[in-house]
Write an enzyme that holds these catalytic residues in place. Structure first.
Site, PDB file in Angstrom:
ATOM      1  CB  CYS A   1      19.289   8.887  57.607  1.00 49.37           C
ATOM      2  SG  CYS A   1      19.002  10.980  56.660  1.00 49.37           S
TER       3      CYS A   1
ATOM      4  CD  GLU B   1      21.913  11.177  60.176  1.00 50.26           C
ATOM      5  OE1 GLU B   1      21.653  10.068  59.763  1.00 50.26           O
ATOM      6  OE2 GLU B   1      21.656  11.840  58.988  1.00 50.26           O
TER       7      GLU B   1
END
Length: 505
Positions: A282, A245
């Site tokens: 994120c 990720e």
């Protein structure tokens, strides 16, 4: 072996710890012990592993005060944020206990021997089984929820996979303390040391994924880190998956009617979303598309006031601080106009000023649409919603895309924008903000490259799928089959001769 150091990002003060970087010899021994621990996890069975995960959750919470204090001294994220994150970690372990008890994750299917249109067919039974020991790389921005005691570890242990965790250098003491909590629970249940091991050092991390016994790796981090790990994996004779990720700009579109109806409220939420925890999520929105009308002007004006009055943000480490300063400078050099950057005391530690920038839709470029990790937001002003279609192609695929919709918005326009975003993100958010990722069965935390390099999620129940592989048994004796595939087993959902049987739930 080099001494592991830790730094307080509020002051920049660095000090040595009692920890040492992991040598190649120690790493090989740890991985060997981890490989031998797979049998113990298998012996626990689904229900036994569920009990293990719940015991870990309880122990994390019982050590809350010490864990939070340690993490605060290494991350500067604040006790309130870290307290909530530790709760999130405990919730993740408990959720995977529920996943194990449900059993549907196994995708169990039984096709009994039968006469078919193609002639006699054998008995075939299939379900998902653990891949083996996995490497987990801790994230800088989540010292609990995406690190040693995070969702990757929880889902891997749930799958039945021992974990070798690589501590992030931004919080080595927190990683060590988290590992001790988990290891103590394992020992209290009579388990071996290899169920969870912890290593330190970049070289050890690269060596870890070269170890033949490691069967998968999970990372929440930068594209650069992913490429370094992938390069090490490529040295293997047999490939393993890296579930990364990585990078995401998470665009937000504010449609005209939404700006007119609740512009001030949207500005408030947008400010909190891109500055929260120093903009080090994120899912932080990096681009906000706002109409070029009076309502949009008011929204941007409110946002500008809030940013101008904001305090400094403490970033996690020197590297992130330097990258943020360089990245925000690049945005200005590429043509973004500065709207607000408050004066803050940046002499101590890794403190920076939040930055609000603005461009016209026609000025948006790939450089301006690139991720700037930290408290920076580029507002993109657009004349008409129809003009967004072509421009959204400049925005890199992301974890999320958000749309704020007013009551009188044209539905065809909303659908067209939703379809465009759906092709480029993993989660569509309506009338909200992408930060604050729910831990749940339906969650998907992933997206097309460069947001991730995988189709799988790292948050939610199906994160367990990364650490499982299919295995079929043909004409196997019943005593050899897993109990979930034996005749008459009704405790989990199964597909029997093509028909779904929900089981006794």
């Amino acid at each position: 072996m080099n001494v592991v150091s830790t730094t307080d990002p509020r002051t920049g003060q660095r000090r040595d710890t009692d920890l040492r970087e992991t040598s190649d010899a120690d790493l090989a021994a740890l991985v060997s012990v981890a490989a031998s621990a797979e049998g113990w996890l298998a012996g626990l069975g689904r229900l036994g592993r569920a009990g293990l995960l719940e015991a870990i959750a309880d122990s994390l919470e019982s050590h809350r005060a010490d864990l939070v204090a340690t993490a605060d001294g290494e991350t500067g994220l604040g006790a309130a944020r870290l307290d909530g994150e530790l709760t999130r970690s405990a919730v993740q372990f408990r959720m995977f206990a529920d996943v194990l008890r449900d059993g549907g994750y196994l995708e169990a299917a039984v096709d009994r021997a039968a006469e078919t249109a193609l002639g006699p067919a054998p008995d075939v039974r299939r379900m998902l089984v653990p891949v083996g020991p996995v490497a987990v790389f801790g994230a800088s921005n989540f010292p609990f929820a995406f690190s040693v005691a995070g969702g990757d570890t929880a889902s891997a242990l749930a799958a039945g996979c021992p974990v070798v965790a690589k501590a992030h250098p931004s919080h080595p003491l927190t990683s060590h303390a988290s590992a001790i909590v988990i290891q103590s629970v394992v020992r209290s249940m009579g388990g071996p040391d290899g169920v969870l091991a912890l290593i330190h050092g970049q070289a050890a991390g690269r060596s870890l994924v070269r170890e033949p016994a490691i069967r998968a790796a999970a990372l929440t981090g930068s594209i650069g880190a992913a490429r370094a790990i992938q390069a090490a994996i490529d040295e293997r004779t047999d490939p393993i998956p890296l579930y990364g990720e990585l990078s995401s700009v998470n665009p937000i579109i504010v449609l005209p009617a939404a700006a007119a109806e609740r512009g001030a409220q949207i500005a408030e939420g947008l400010f909190a979303s891109f500055t929260g925890s120093g903009g080090q999520f994120c899912t932080k929105p990096g681009l906000a598309f706002v109409p070029s009308d009076e309502a949009g002007d008011r929204l941007v004006g409110t946002l500008r006031e809030k940013v101008g009055a904001a305090a400094g943000a403490v970033l996690l480490n020197e590297g992130i601080r330097d990258a943020f300063l360089a990245g925000s400078a690049t945005l200005e050099q590429a043509g973004a106009r500065l709207l607000a950057r408050p004066e803050v005391d940046a002499t101590a530690g890794f403190t920076v000023s939040p930055v609000l920038l603005e461009v016209e839709l026609t000025e948006l470029s790939a450089t301006l649409a690139d991720e700037c990790f930290g408290p920076a937001l580029v507002v993109v002003r657009y004349p008409k919603a129809a003009d967004l279609d072509a421009t959204l192609a400049v925005v890199p695929p992301s974890l999320t895309g958000s749309i704020h919709v007013g009551a009188d918005e044209d539905r065809a326009t909303v659908r067209a924008l939703a379809d465009l975003l759906a092709a480029r993100v993993g989660r569509l958010v309506f009338d909200g903000y992408p930060t604050g990722v729910r831990v749940s069965w339906a969650q998907h935390h992933g997206g097309p490259w460069p947001s991730t390099n995988s189709l799988h999620t790292s948050v939610g129940a199906t994160a367990i799928r990364r650490f499982l592989r299919p295995l079929a048994w043909q004409n196997a004796p019943e005593w050899l089959l897993p109990e979930e595939l034996r005749d008459g087993y009704t405790e989990i959902p199964r597909r029997l001769d093509g028909r779904l049987d929900a089981g006794r739930r």
